[in-house]
Design an enzyme around this catalytic site. Structure first.
Site, PDB file in Angstrom:
ATOM      1  N   LYS A 144      35.091 -18.928  30.782  1.00  0.00           N
ATOM      2  CA  LYS A 144      34.694 -19.953  31.754  1.00  0.00           C
ATOM      3  C   LYS A 144      34.243 -19.357  33.080  1.00  0.00           C
ATOM      4  CE  LYS A 144      36.628 -23.004  28.928  1.00  0.00           C
ATOM      5  NZ  LYS A 144      35.937 -23.857  28.050  1.00  0.00           N
ATOM      6  N   GLY A 150      39.617 -28.862  25.405  1.00  0.00           N
ATOM      7  CA  GLY A 150      40.487 -29.949  24.942  1.00  0.00           C
ATOM      8  C   GLY A 150      41.698 -30.185  25.822  1.00  0.00           C
ATOM      9  N   HIS A 164      43.830 -34.592  30.659  1.00  0.00           N
ATOM     10  CA  HIS A 164      42.571 -33.836  30.683  1.00  0.00           C
ATOM     11  C   HIS A 164      41.856 -33.868  29.355  1.00  0.00           C
ATOM     12  CE1 HIS A 164      44.057 -32.565  34.501  1.00  0.00           C
ATOM     13  NE2 HIS A 164      45.134 -32.063  33.932  1.00  0.00           N
ATOM     14  N   GLU A 187      28.725 -29.248  30.621  1.00  0.00           N
ATOM     15  CA  GLU A 187      29.558 -30.250  31.279  1.00  0.00           C
ATOM     16  C   GLU A 187      29.450 -30.146  32.805  1.00  0.00           C
ATOM     17  OE1 GLU A 187      33.066 -30.912  27.994  1.00  0.00           O
ATOM     18  OE2 GLU A 187      33.553 -29.720  29.767  1.00  0.00           O
ATOM     19  N   ARG A 192      29.215 -25.559  20.890  1.00  0.00           N
ATOM     20  CA  ARG A 192      29.561 -26.145  19.584  1.00  0.00           C
ATOM     21  C   ARG A 192      29.227 -27.622  19.602  1.00  0.00           C
ATOM     22  NH1 ARG A 192      33.852 -29.085  21.601  1.00  0.00           N
ATOM     23  NH2 ARG A 192      35.089 -27.986  23.150  1.00  0.00           N
TER      24      ARG A 192
END
Lengths: 544, 677
Positions: free
Chosen positions: B123, B169, B240, B280, B296
């Protein structure tokens, strides 16, 4: 099998009136059931509940399998007597753990479950049903003992003694019969909800299984006062006969329940392990509903039993699919004979369509033999004023032929079920397998009348006899006095012949709503099938 | 790349499970491609295993032993003769080593290149890349062992987000409001990240309390073509994790869409992206910040499919086969509005913690009104090993308001019983005025607080109980060994009615706030005409029966006709009526003796492993003090002291496996008056 064709016209004034009258009688009946359910009244019920106890009907409701039927026997016993309607006692046939049982018990809200002649008769009837039909016997024991009022307590003692028709010396048969059941391999179970003392102690004493309830069961031959008087010992009830003592020390109790609910649960478990197998074949035919509406049974029979009706109309609303194969329809037509089934149980039906003549009596004797040959139970539907009388008929052998019918009925070994729809007078009652003829179950409709003869006939017969006696002695016959006597006699005969009176004296198993006839017969037949269903070839000598 | 030759896939192995495995199998079969499933022990009877042409057992129960085990999956590929692998989402979908292994083994990898995955997988480096091409990002700082985390958090400013570098996730993610919570949050995020991704690297990021989560779907082929398929909004989140997603976003206009799309394509182009992916962003008004790229297929991809008419799995497979997209950005458009709701086996009343169990009933009602991407069926066991998402329900309608309304109706009609789930919460969210107004931000759930359970009317409960007793009695009658054809509960005299007692934990209208269970008495009697007189407590109802079978009852209650589906498991009744699901417990006719609740005991709220214990027998504890941590479904659950007291018994040790409801600790409450003379 042929299907009965109904000719009943429900639009006629006659039908509507019959129906209205019947509904009125049923409303009366309903009130009496409510009265019986109320037991010793609201206050007594409250007192019972405050002690963590349940009314007898609740106890029985809980021991039954959910949603299974319960057929109460003689629910209106003691109506029009000095005792509560129902006699403070419930006896019936119910299903516990998939096993049909005879279940009975005192209502503790009614005089603490005291015995009286009505509930004693019901209890004995319960034992009889268990024995004849081979059904496990479950008794919910809680009784203060004998109701001393019945023993002449109060009132003029001389009158009371004169009224007394029985004696202690002939009591106790109940204990004999409980142990007889056990010998016959019919299990007996006692759940002791309260006092069961003195002679009453033998109720559990003679039982195969005893469930005692903590803090409630009291079983001893003599209570503290008697013990004190007899031996000088100071004893308390718990050590004399409490549930704890009996289940841990004396061994009289087999199971110790925490409370009533727990005791009822244990009772269900005991029945569950009985490995009960019915000895009859059970239902073997389709159990479809009748094609005609049983509601119409309300309007078939007139309160005035002189108005004739066709018993086939009743049969058509009782049997499976309204199917009925009639035997010898053209011979002796005042007695209908034929085969049908009720909830799948095959039956041979005998129904009255008039007085019994020689032909109909012989037909009956033959039909009963045929049913015995093939092990089919018999269903008797009464509307019988008696065997025909008169010179021609006597000369034609009516007594001889009627005797054949009675011989057949008396010696038949297949189960008999009797429904008294209308009249059941005189020897007609015997020939149609009345109560005294070993009939397994007898139920009556509200329109039923049971007597030696019709009340009017009886009063008339008495007048004629008395008039003759007066003539013989050369006395003047007092017409006015005769009229009065006749009126009184007719009233008496009428009242005593009424179905409600009959049922209140436990001379049958109960008055039923005509619409429930089919269900009542089914439960009765199913009960019979707990025992073998076997006919006989052996009858008394036929008077030929 | 121009000389890419088309090489059709003949047998596709899906290295995943549940709904996404089924969804991929469906498209593969539509395209004439054979499929191979792989499965863990607990999934042996799952629908996806049956639906694949063949399935290979991976042997093992945990993720690590199965779907995360690269060697086992590669071995399954070899044994099954697969020539391509679709990784789905989660598990190995963003694992470079796995993608490499697939390619090295000579198979096609359905996804972006291992290089793209690795560039975006971390990230922090992804953020750096984005900054370099001019896409706005939120301040972020990596944290390593032994570093002064406090100072870094201060530098970013509270609230701060602790995030797993390898995350996704919502796993390994914690929002920290104050410095006091920081150290605990970092420890637990690290453990969770390690368990979920096998990588416990963390970083801190600025946390925007109220913003929108908006993402752009991108699609690239191996011929250099790259398009975006517009945005999805996924702001409705708990823990989240997204639970409701939609496309398009009510907050995105054409201009913002253009800017977001451009930023996404810029990012994708810079790494030569192919296959499907998602960029995102956090959006606040007209401002947006890059969050991360998911290399993905996303869980929420169906909403994009619904509005664009494209099948993203088909596109992925075509791309993997070497086909060109065949369209350009200008060819793309969207129509209508799609919303997806994720149905989880979780307890909204218990902080949305996973709530495993056996699905007693799973029966979608209006299947023509919605798309059900489901991994479960009636009888499925929702275990503790994997993500508790059971299904996604997707609707498309001409307008957003209609879509929300339709989805709420479809969810209400869905029969889903036996496991605690978030359906009622989803319905309440979809029906809330805030949602309908498009006022959706990432703090929606805290801010709007939609009802977490369905509040039913007392009529509805009565109806369910009536359906139960009617079916029960019919069943008992037909099963009776004697007198089975005689009318139910027949009596010739007056006897008490049949009585059944129930216990309901259902919240009834007008009795909100009461978490207490309530006992209800149902007394009934069959009448001669076949109808029933039923008293539910003191309310009388007249009931006519039209049909009863082993699965339900069609009855008329007080002249209102309705049908019920009914399932009993032990004493528990699962009723699905016209207004939704109702669950009640039938109390035994004869009370069970000695079944009184054990006082002072703390039980496991779900099955799991005891991760750590923090107290010993004899310890006195404060109210709220941490006693132990359970790990279940890859998430931590803290067991704290409900009252101040003394630990009299510690019944478990670290590493123990505990069952749902198992006693963990016995706590003796400290008497208020016991102290001092």
């Amino acid at each position: 099998m042929p299907i009965l064709e109904s000719k009943l016209d429900v639009r006629t004034e006659e039908f509507q009136k019959n129906r209205t009258d019947m509904l009125e009688m049923l409303a009366t009946l309903d009130e009496l059931y409510i009265e019986a359910e109320a037991g010793g009244g609201e206050e007594a019920m409250e007192r019972l509940r405050s002690r963590g106890k349940m009314p007898i009907r609740e106890r029985i409701g809980l021991v039954l399998d959910n949603d299974s039927p319960f057929l109460e026997i003689s629910p209106l016993a003691a109506w029009r007597s000095n005792y509560n309607v129902g006699s403070g006692f419930v006896v019936g046939i119910g299903v516990i753990s998939a096993t049909e049982c005879v279940i009975l018990g005192h209502d503790p809200s009614v005089r603490a479950g005291a015995f009286n002649q009505f509930n004693s008769k019901k209890l004995m009837r319960g034992l009889e049903i268990a024995r004849d039909n081979r059904m496990p016997y479950v008794q919910f024991v809680e009784s203060a003992g004998a109701d001393l009022r019945g023993q002449g307590g109060g009132g003029d003692p001389e009158q009371a003694i004169r009224r007394e028709g029985g004696h202690f010396g002939e009591s106790g048969r109940l204990f004999y019969e409980i142990t007889e059941l056990s010998k016959m391999r019919i299990p007996t179970i006692s759940v002791v909800f309260g006092a069961s003392t003195a002679g009453g102690a033998y109720q559990p004493g003679m039982s195969d299984y005893n469930i005692f309830i903590k803090g409630q069961s009291k079983v001893f031959l003599g209570g503290p006062p008697l013990v004190k008087m007899a031996t000088g010992e100071d004893a308390d009830e718990e050590s004399l006969g409490g549930a704890d003592m009996h289940t841990t020390i004396s061994g009289l109790g087999d199971y110790l329940a925490d409370d009533e609910l727990d005791g009822i649960r244990m009772c269900r478990e005991v029945v569950a392990h009985l490995n009960w197998r019915k000895q009859g074949p059970g239902p073997t035919m389709p159990a479809d509903e009748p094609l005609y509406d049983p509601e119409e049974l309300l309007g078939i029979v007139c309160e005035d039993l002189r108005v004739p009706f066709d018993m086939r109309e009743v049969i058509a609303r009782v049997v499976d699919g309204s199917r009925f194969e009639e035997f010898k329809p053209l011979y002796g037509p005042t007695l209908i004979c034929g085969w049908a089934s009720v909830h799948g149980f095959p039956v041979g039906i005998l129904g009255n369509n008039g007085a019994l003549f020689s032909e109909s009596s012989e037909k009956a004797a033959q039909f009963i033999q045929l049913c015995n040959q093939i092990d089919v139970p018999l269903l008797f539907l009464h509307n019988i004023t008696g065997y025909i009388v008169g010179t021609d008929f006597e000369q034609g052998g009516i007594t001889k032929n009627g005797s054949k019918m009675i011989n057949a009925v008396a010696n038949s070994t297949v189960p008999h079920i009797t429904i008294i729809v209308g009249a059941s007078y005189g020897a007609g009652n015997y020939g149609m397998s009345g109560r005294a003829f070993g009939t397994r179950f007898t139920f009556i409709w509200p329109t039923a009348k049971i007597a030696v003869m019709g009340p009017k006939q009886m009063a008339g017969v008495m007048s004629i006899v008395q008039r003759k006696a007066a003539q013989r002695r050369g006395l003047e016959f007092d017409e006015a006095a005769n009229d009065e006597r006749a009126a009184i006699a007719e009233y008496w005969a009428e009242e005593r012949s009424k179905g409600l009176f009959a049922t209140s004296r436990v001379s049958d198993d109960g008055m039923i709503d005509p619409r429930e006839t089919r269900t009542v017969i089914a439960i009765a037949l199913s009960a019979c099938h707990n025992n073998v269903v076997v006919g006989t070839k052996e009858f008394g000598t036929w008077r030929m | 790349m121009a000389n890419v030759t088309i090489k059709p896939i003949t047998r596709l192995l899906i290295a995943n499970r549940g709904e996404i495995a089924r969804r991929i199998i469906r498209t593969a079969h539509e395209m004439g491609i054979g499929t191979v499933a792989v499965y863990a022990d607990g999934d042996a009877t799952a629908p996806f295993v049956r639906e694949a042409d063949t399935a290979i057992a991976l042997g093992g129960s945990t993720s690590a032993e199965t779907y995360l085990d690269v060697d086992k999956v590669i071995d399954a590929c070899r044994r099954s003769g697969a020539d391509a692998v679709h990784p789905g989402y989660g598990f190995l979908s963003e694992n470079t080593a796995f993608a490499d292994a697939v390619i090295t083994a000579g198979m096609r990898w359905v996804g972006p290149s291992p290089e793209a995955i690795s560039q975006m997988g971390d990230k922090l480096s992804a953020k750096k890349l984005m900054q370099d091409v001019g896409v706005p990002t939120l301040a972020a700082l990596p944290i390593a062992d032994g570093e002064d985390i406090t100072a870094k958090a201060q530098e970013i400013g509270y609230p701060v987000l602790v995030k797993a570098s390898a995350g996704g996730g919502g796993r390994g993610m914690r929002v920290v409001e104050t410095e006091a919570e920081l150290s605990d949050a970092v420890d637990s995020a690290r453990r969770e990240a390690k368990a979920a991704f096998g990588d416990d690297r963390l970083f801190l990021e600025r946390w925007l309390t109220s913003s929108r989560h908006i993402e752009i779907q991108i699609l690239g082929d191996n011929h250099g073509n790259l398009v975006h398929l517009f945005e999805r909004e996924c702001s409705i989140q708990r823990r989240h994790q997204k639970i409701i997603e939609e496309a398009p976003s009510p907050a995105v206009d054409a201009e913002l869409r253009e800017r977001l799309g451009e930023a996404a394509l810029l990012a994708a182009r810079s790494i030569g992206y192919s296959s499907a992916g998602t960029v995102e962003f956090l959006v606040d008004g007209n401002d947006f910040w890059f969050l991360e790229v998911n290399t993905r297929l996303q869980v929420e991809h169906p909403v994009t499919e619904e509005i664009t008419g494209l099948d993203l799995v088909r596109e992925q497979l075509r791309i993997a086969e070497g086909e060109a997209l065949g369209y350009t950005q200008a060819d793309l458009s969207f129509a209508g509005h799609a919303i997806e709701a994720r149905i989880y086996a979780e307890d909204p009343n218990n902080d949305f913690l996973p709530s495993p169990g056996k699905l007693v009933a799973w029966e979608p009602a209006d299947i023509t009104l919605a798309r059900f991407d489901s991994g479960v069926e009636t009888g499925s066991e929702i275990g503790i090993e994997f993500d508790p998402m059971m299904a996604k329900v997707i609707v498309k309608a001409p307008t957003r308001r209609e879509a929300a309304s339709r989805l709420a109706r479809v969810l209400e009609g869905l029969r889903i019983q036996g496991v605690t789930n978030n359906r009622d919460f989803l319905v309440a969210t979809l029906r809330s005025p805030e949602f309908i107004a498009g006022d959706t931000t990432t703090d929606f759930i805290e801010r709007v607080a939609p009802s977490r359970v369905r509040i039913i009317s007392s009529d509805e409960l009565d109806e369910a109980l009536i359906a139960i007793v009617i079916q029960s009695q019919a069943h008992r009658r037909s099963a009776a060994r004697v007198l089975s054809t005689v009318q139910s509960g027949w009596r010739n005299s007056k006897m008490p009615p049949e009585v059944t007692r129930f216990r309901s934990a259902q919240i009834i209208n007008g009795e909100e706030g009461s978490e207490e269970t309530k006992d209800i008495v149902v007394a009934y009697r069959a009448l001669r005409d076949g109808t029933f007189e039923v008293h539910v407590d003191d309310r009388e109802h007249s009931v006519a029966v039209f049909g009863v079978d082993a699965y339900g009852a069609d009855i008329e209650i007080d002249r209102r006709r309705m049908s019920f589906a009914l399932t009993a498991v032990g004493d528990d009744w699962f009723v699905h009526g016209p207004r939704g699901d109702v669950t009640v417990r039938e109390l035994p006719r004869f009370p069970v003796r000695g079944a009184d609740d054990f006082q002072g005991g703390l039980v496991a709220p779900m099955p799991g492993n005891v991760l750590t214990t923090h107290v010993n027998e004899g310890d006195t504890v404060e109210q709220g003090q941490l006693l132990l941590i359970l790990e279940a479904m890859k998430m931590e659950h803290r067991i704290t002291a409900p009252v101040a007291g003394m630990v009299t018994k510690l019944l478990v040790a670290e590493g123990d496996q505990v069952a749902n409801g198992e006693m963990l600790i016995v706590l003796e409450e400290v008497s208020q008056t016991g102290e001092g003379d």
